[in-house]
Design an enzyme around this catalytic site. Structure first.
Site, PDB file in Angstrom:
ATOM      1  N   GLU A  47       0.825  -1.207   0.000  1.00  0.00           N
ATOM      2  CA  GLU A  47       0.000   0.000   0.000  1.00  0.00           C
ATOM      3  C   GLU A  47       0.862   1.261   0.000  1.00  0.00           C
ATOM      4  OE1 GLU A  47      -3.064   0.298  -0.580  1.00  0.00           O
ATOM      5  OE2 GLU A  47      -3.674  -1.793  -0.444  1.00  0.00           O
ATOM      6  N   TYR A 130      -6.145   6.426   4.605  1.00  0.00           N
ATOM      7  CA  TYR A 130      -6.303   5.405   3.563  1.00  0.00           C
ATOM      8  C   TYR A 130      -5.517   4.140   3.903  1.00  0.00           C
ATOM      9  CZ  TYR A 130      -5.544   2.607  -0.530  1.00  0.00           C
ATOM     10  OH  TYR A 130      -5.453   1.539  -1.370  1.00  0.00           O
ATOM     11  N   ASP A 148      -9.637   4.632  -2.673  1.00  0.00           N
ATOM     12  CA  ASP A 148      -8.604   5.081  -3.596  1.00  0.00           C
ATOM     13  C   ASP A 148      -9.286   5.600  -4.856  1.00  0.00           C
ATOM     14  OD1 ASP A 148      -9.415   2.839  -5.000  1.00  0.00           O
ATOM     15  OD2 ASP A 148      -7.412   1.945  -5.141  1.00  0.00           O
TER      16      ASP A 148
END
Length: 350
Positions: A47, A130, A148
């Site tokens: 990520e 996120y 996203d």
């Protein structure tokens, strides 16, 4: 549009079970159903790498990182320069600095295990909303909303939302939250991302084979190709700078490690001036500096950069005002960030 979000989620997961992308950091739906748990380290690492970067660009970097540092403890113990060198070319170098800070915090504060608590994840260096949501959902199967660009696009079309980004983000997140199930939330999060990456694409979405084509409001309205709408971006300014490539008579190159804070922080590079509209020459040592033919051009997030590159042969007794000499056998061009590697290639004539 149907209000039954359970049916929408079930259709999406049924599609994902068949069409999930095979990614090196991912556990397949079948393996997960069989009880295989994702490795939080690999989820976190992927990520961080995927921020502002494509899957295709990340795959090789991820493979090298996990081969060299297979777990968070190994990464935490790695020398900064080696990690920054492996990161070179991925860009957004603050991510690499935070990568090391986070790995060391996980080892020092959590015994080498990523915390399952969402708030605890948010306290780790470089882990924002996120990334914390992605780790919580994908690694620990918690019903966090992962947003996203792919998810934003799917939500804007599914609910026909015309508010331009970024103003639409709260509404899109709320809609995504309505669809996030308590069962298999990690697979659900990845399913929405896969749908956006492979079916609900920015241009020419494949609505005919989309598992959510029936409930999609934008498909029915004929507005899917124009969504999500975005606020027009301002033109990027152009900055200029001077760069100096000095080689000692024994072949050693004059290099410097940039300050930890700022662009290319902590990275190896050639000495140079500031980057501005009117930079001042800043040679690192007295020498006959000659300009190379051509310029180095590079684009950062917020500006375009144009560098004028000078070169010179330096005597053995050179004492640079800043920077240090690196033996030619110890120097690896791959340790340089992309903009510096462009300058090196210009100097080498490649």
């Amino acid at each position: 549009m149907r209000d039954d979000t359970t049916i929408i989620g079930a259709d999406l997961l049924e599609w994902y079970d068949v069409h999930a992308r095979d990614l090196p950091w991912r556990i397949s739906p079948a393996a997960r159903a069989a009880g295989v748990r994702p490795d939080p380290y690999r989820v976190w690492l992927s990520e961080i790498m995927l921020q502002q970067t494509t899957v295709a660009a990340v795959k090789d970097y991820f493979a090298r990182f996990t081969a060299r540092w297979p777990d968070v403890a190994a990464l935490a113990a790695a020398p900064d320069a080696e990690v920054m060198g492996e990161w070179a070319g991925l860009g957004y170098y603050a991510r690499a600095r935070n990568l090391l800070k986070c790995a060391r915090a996980v080892v020092a504060e959590h015994g080498g295990h990523f915390p399952e608590d969402h708030d605890a994840l948010l306290c780790l260096p470089g882990v924002g909303p996120y990334t914390a949501a992605a780790i919580s959902a994908i690694a620990f199967d918690q019903p966090e909303v992962v947003m996203d660009g792919n998810v934003e696009r799917v939500m804007s079309r599914l609910f026909d939302i015309h508010t331009p980004l970024p103003a639409a983000k709260p509404e899109l997140k709320a809609r995504a939250g309505e669809l996030t199930p308590t069962q298999r939330p990690g697979d659900h999060a990845q399913a929405v991302m896969d749908l956006g990456a492979t079916i609900c694409t920015p241009k020419s979405p494949a609505c005919g084979i989309c598992p959510l084509r029936d409930p999609c409001a934008a498909r029915r309205a004929g507005t899917a190709p124009e969504l999500p709408k975005k606020t027009p971006k301002k033109p990027k300014p152009i900055r200029h700078g001077y760069l100096y490539i000095g080689q000692r008579t024994d072949g050693a190159l004059l290099l410097e490690t940039r300050p930890d804070k700022g662009l290319l922080g902590g990275m190896l590079g050639f000495p140079g001036s500031d980057w501005s509209e009117a930079p001042q020459p800043a040679p690192p040592a007295p020498a006959d500096w000659q300009p190379l033919g051509g310029e180095v051009r590079h684009t950062f997030t917020h500006f375009h950069l144009v560098l004028t590159v000078f070169h010179s042969e330096l005597p053995m007794d050179t004492r640079p005002a800043h920077g240090h000499f690196v033996d030619k056998h110890a120097f690896r061009p791959s340790d340089l960030p992309t903009v510096m590697r462009k300058a090196f290639n210009l100097w080498r004539g490649t």
